[in-house]
Design an enzyme around this catalytic site. Structure first.
Site, mmCIF file in Angstrom:
data_model
loop_
_atom_site.group_PDB
_atom_site.id
_atom_site.type_symbol
_atom_site.label_atom_id
_atom_site.label_comp_id
_atom_site.label_asym_id
_atom_site.label_seq_id
_atom_site.Cartn_x
_atom_site.Cartn_y
_atom_site.Cartn_z
ATOM 1 C CG HIS A 141 -2.139 -0.819 1.099
ATOM 2 N ND1 HIS A 141 -2.131 -2.169 1.346
ATOM 3 C CD2 HIS A 141 -3.409 -0.506 0.728
ATOM 4 C CE1 HIS A 141 -3.353 -2.665 1.137
ATOM 5 N NE2 HIS A 141 -4.148 -1.663 0.762
ATOM 6 C CE LYS A 145 -4.121 -0.381 4.709
ATOM 7 N NZ LYS A 145 -5.464 0.162 4.981
HETATM 8 N N1 LIG Z 1 -13.065 -0.804 1.922
HETATM 9 C C1 LIG Z 1 -12.358 -0.284 0.916
HETATM 10 O O1 LIG Z 1 -12.554 -0.623 -0.262
HETATM 11 C C2 LIG Z 1 -11.326 0.743 1.220
HETATM 12 C C3 LIG Z 1 -11.087 1.075 2.522
HETATM 13 N N2 LIG Z 1 -10.203 2.058 2.829
HETATM 14 C C4 LIG Z 1 -10.133 2.405 4.229
HETATM 15 O O2 LIG Z 1 -10.854 3.619 4.414
HETATM 16 C C5 LIG Z 1 -10.279 4.373 5.470
HETATM 17 C C6 LIG Z 1 -9.935 5.778 4.971
HETATM 18 O O3 LIG Z 1 -8.911 5.691 4.016
HETATM 19 P P1 LIG Z 1 -8.338 7.019 3.329
HETATM 20 O O4 LIG Z 1 -9.424 7.770 2.678
HETATM 21 O O5 LIG Z 1 -7.156 6.601 2.538
HETATM 22 O O6 LIG Z 1 -7.828 7.820 4.621
HETATM 23 P P2 LIG Z 1 -7.663 9.398 4.818
HETATM 24 O O7 LIG Z 1 -6.779 9.554 6.017
HETATM 25 O O8 LIG Z 1 -7.258 10.041 3.531
HETATM 26 O O9 LIG Z 1 -9.157 9.890 5.158
HETATM 27 C C7 LIG Z 1 -9.778 9.741 6.395
HETATM 28 C C8 LIG Z 1 -10.597 11.002 6.608
HETATM 29 O O10 LIG Z 1 -11.441 10.807 7.740
HETATM 30 C C9 LIG Z 1 -11.483 12.055 8.428
HETATM 31 N N3 LIG Z 1 -11.965 11.845 9.794
HETATM 32 C C10 LIG Z 1 -11.242 11.477 10.901
HETATM 33 N N4 LIG Z 1 -12.068 11.425 11.973
HETATM 34 C C11 LIG Z 1 -13.301 11.758 11.532
HETATM 35 C C12 LIG Z 1 -14.577 11.890 12.162
HETATM 36 N N5 LIG Z 1 -14.721 11.642 13.487
HETATM 37 N N6 LIG Z 1 -15.656 12.255 11.418
HETATM 38 C C13 LIG Z 1 -15.519 12.490 10.104
HETATM 39 N N7 LIG Z 1 -14.334 12.409 9.447
HETATM 40 C C14 LIG Z 1 -13.235 12.040 10.158
HETATM 41 C C15 LIG Z 1 -10.041 12.562 8.332
HETATM 42 O O11 LIG Z 1 -9.963 13.942 8.630
HETATM 43 C C16 LIG Z 1 -9.740 12.248 6.885
HETATM 44 O O12 LIG Z 1 -10.127 13.300 6.021
HETATM 45 C C17 LIG Z 1 -9.076 3.557 5.972
HETATM 46 O O13 LIG Z 1 -9.472 2.743 7.052
HETATM 47 C C18 LIG Z 1 -8.740 2.686 4.757
HETATM 48 O O14 LIG Z 1 -8.065 1.512 5.094
HETATM 49 C C19 LIG Z 1 -9.511 2.712 1.857
HETATM 50 C C20 LIG Z 1 -9.673 2.395 0.557
HETATM 51 C C21 LIG Z 1 -10.612 1.384 0.111
HETATM 52 O O1 LIG Z 2 -6.034 2.240 3.074
HETATM 53 C C1 LIG Z 2 -6.204 1.863 1.892
HETATM 54 O O2 LIG Z 2 -5.756 2.488 0.924
HETATM 55 C C2 LIG Z 2 -6.992 0.645 1.656
HETATM 56 N N1 LIG Z 2 -7.562 0.076 2.666
HETATM 57 C C3 LIG Z 2 -8.347 -1.109 2.620
HETATM 58 C C4 LIG Z 2 -7.651 -2.194 3.398
HETATM 59 O O3 LIG Z 2 -7.022 -1.920 4.426
HETATM 60 O O4 LIG Z 2 -7.768 -3.358 2.999
HETATM 61 C C5 LIG Z 2 -8.745 -1.496 1.226
HETATM 62 C C6 LIG Z 2 -7.683 -1.270 0.196
HETATM 63 O O5 LIG Z 2 -6.671 -2.186 0.406
HETATM 64 C C7 LIG Z 2 -7.174 0.166 0.268
#
Ligand SMILES: NC(=O)C1=CN([C@@H]2O[C@H](COP(=O)(O)OP(=O)(O)OC[C@H]3O[C@@H](n4cnc5c(N)ncnc54)[C@H](O)[C@@H]3O)[C@@H](O)[C@H]2O)C=CC1
Ligand SMILES: O=C(O)C1=N[C@H](C(=O)O)C[C@H](O)C1
EC number: 1.17.1.8
Length: 254
Positions: A141, A145
């Protein structure tokens, strides 16, 4: 088209709206004719603006430390939720089931990965698991992350472990003694998981299987966060008709 066939757009709120995924989700919702983006909420904004705006579905891409409070609030308000945030243990899922027991009309979808290819990769890995004595998961990643191993890698390892147990396969053979802590990765239900972080990467995973005379590598690459959007939109469109807890995108793809 008869008037009764015209459905109102689903009113959608996004939590984590200024994050990498949140920005992409807001764009995708905004571009969909059958969805209306009514609330964009990030850290410091009140959750109440989502209910004030009449959100019917909330999408959460925040952080593992805040997602449970967000979810509890949404369920309490009777709002269905699509969750991409990682950090879900069986104990956390059980707590969500407890909240939902008091809100029969509310649906929550928790999906470790919304990429269709990633979901298939996990399914293929689960199917292959019983045929190979050795298996390791390598997730790769971007370096911003926050968590390791990834939610996808953890879920994959759990699926593989379950398939091995059902097939009566014993432990993965491994005579190595760790000379340095972590050299053999994390142990998730007996499956070794290795986390790589590098600039230039988005989200990638390999599952490496081995048995006598052959190996099988199953690899998935998300090269752009747009790859997650068809799955997120599918979840938003489906979740109000799926009361209770749904884990993983799989049942929505069948
Ligand atoms: N299930 C999936 O397909 C995917 C899951 N993810 C997961 O999604 C999550 C976010 O990933 P990213 O966008 O890369 O992280 P990021 O750090 O870019 O975004 C997280 C956002 O949440 C905000 N935040 C923090 N506390 C908050 C609250 N109490 N209320 C509202 N907003 C709040 C932060 O200020 C930030 O803007 C991670 O856990 C990641 O692993 C990421 C990509 C795909
Ligand atoms: O943080 C990410 O970027 C992602 N988070 C998810 C994970 O932890 O599996 C999904 C994807 O891998 C991207």
């Amino acid at each position: 088209m008869p008037v009764s066939d015209v459905r109102e757009p689903i009113r959608v709120g996004v939590l984590g709206a200024r994050g990498r995924m949140g920005i992409e989700v807001c764009k995708a919702v905004d571009a969909a004719d059958d969805l209306e983006l009514v609330a964009m909420i990030d850290q410091g904004d009140g959750l109440f603006s989502a209910s004030d705006a009449g959100a019917e579905v909330i999408v959460d891409f925040t952080t593992p430390d805040v997602v449970m409070d967000n979810l509890h609030w949404c369920v309490d308000q009777g709002i269905s939720v699509v969750v991409g945030t990682t950090g879900f243990t069986e104990q956390r899922l059980e707590r969500i089931r407890g909240w939902l027991a008091h809100k029969p009309g509310v649906g929550v979808l928790v999906a470790p990965n919304f990429g269709i290819g990633a979901v298939l990769m996990m399914q293929f890995a689960a199917k292959a698991a019983k045929h190979f004595e050795s298996v390791e998961v390598i997730e790769l990643h971007h370096p911003r992350k926050l968590d390791a191993p990834s939610g996808t890698a953890t879920h994959t390892a759990q699926l593989i472990a379950r398939a091995r147990a059902e097939a009566g396969i014993g432990p993965v053979p491994d005579a190595t003694k760790d000379e340095v802590d972590g050299a053999r990765g994390a142990d998730i239900d007996g499956v070794r998981v290795h986390s790589v972080r590098s600039a230039g990467l988005v989200a990638h995973q390999e599952v490496l299987f081995g048995t006598t005379g052959e190996t099988l590598t199953i690899r998935h690459d998300s090269l752009d966060r747009a790859s997650f959007m068809p799955g997120v939109l599918l979840g938003i469109r489906a979740i109000r008709d799926r009361p209770g807890l749904t884990v993983g995108l799989d049942p929505l793809l069948d």
